[in-house]
Design an enzyme around this catalytic site. Structure first.
Site, short mmCIF file in Angstrom:
data_model
loop_
_atom_site.label_atom_id
_atom_site.label_comp_id
_atom_site.label_asym_id
_atom_site.label_seq_id
_atom_site.Cartn_x
_atom_site.Cartn_y
_atom_site.Cartn_z
N SER A 95 0.80 -1.22 0.00
CA SER A 95 0.00 0.00 0.00
C SER A 95 0.83 1.28 0.00
O SER A 95 0.30 2.35 -0.26
CB SER A 95 -0.95 0.02 1.20
OG SER A 95 -0.23 0.20 2.41
N LYS A 107 1.08 4.63 6.68
CA LYS A 107 0.36 5.52 5.78
C LYS A 107 1.01 6.90 5.80
O LYS A 107 1.90 7.18 6.59
CB LYS A 107 -1.11 5.64 6.19
CG LYS A 107 -1.88 4.32 6.25
CD LYS A 107 -1.99 3.65 4.89
CE LYS A 107 -2.66 2.29 4.99
NZ LYS A 107 -2.69 1.58 3.69
#
Length: 216
Positions: A75, A118
């Site tokens: 991701s 993230k």
């Protein structure tokens, strides 16, 4: 008158002292066993204390200073690659707050202690909108040179989302393959994370050794 001399019994001195010597030897052997047992006991206690101190020190370091964390998934490609090991620091978030653009380790609601990596795209009070993969923060398009175009071309759009006083908007750099604040799992709608879900800041990659680099 004839007097007979009474003969006194003759005692062998070696035989007389033999029981005492044996008893002393037995006592000495018993003392040695006790001393050995006491020494072993002290050694065990010393090892337990040393191990306890080491465990406490490790917990303190991981909680308040830094910890290594392995990237699991894609991701954050191409900023971070699956399997790389990052150095994550803690002090800056113990005395301050995450800032726009920080690459962080965080948790998600309902996912227990599972950690995610993230990037912060919005801080408390910000308004985030996305139009065809272009992120607009407080009415201005943000520059994201760290993105790989081929990993950010699925045409995703999102209506304006206003962050609360304790909300942060996070997303993976591989936007086409990341569950994050844009579309958090079962919510299928924007959802920020709270400050207490942010664990630390990613500073660098230190393994593999041929991929050592800072992360911005």
């Amino acid at each position: 008158m004839q007097i007979e001399n009474e003969q006194q019994p003759v005692v062998d001195e070696e035989q007389a002292v033999q029981p005492d010597a044996e008893e002393a030897a037995a006592e000495t052997e018993e003392d040695q066993k006790k001393k050995k047992a006491e020494h072993i006991k002290k050694e065990i206690i010393s090892w337990i204390l040393t191990l306890g101190v080491a465990v406490v020190a490790a917990l303190v370091i991981r909680t308040f200073l830094f910890e290594p964390i392995r990237v699991d998934g894609q991701s954050m490609c191409d900023t971070l690659q699956d399997g790389e090991i990052m150095l994550v620091t803690k002090p800056e978030y113990l005395i301050g707050d995450p800032e726009f653009g920080d690459v962080i380790i965080c948790k998600y609601p309902g996912r227990g202690n599972t950690k995610f990596v993230k990037r912060v795209l919005g801080v408390p009070g910000d308004e985030i909108m996305i139009v065809s993969n272009i992120v607009i923060r407080n009415g201005e398009v943000i520059s994201e040179p760290y993105l790989t175009p081929s990993r950010n071309d699925d045409g995703f759009s999102m209506m304006p989302y206003k962050l609360g006083e304790d909300e942060y908007f996070v997303a993976g750099d591989n936007r086409d393959n990341s569950h994050d604040s844009r579309n958090y799992y079962s919510y299928v709608k924007p959802s920020g994370i709270t400050r207490d879900m942010i664990v630390g800041k990613v500073r660098c990659v230190f393994f593999p050794f041929d991929s050592i680099r800072g992360i911005e």
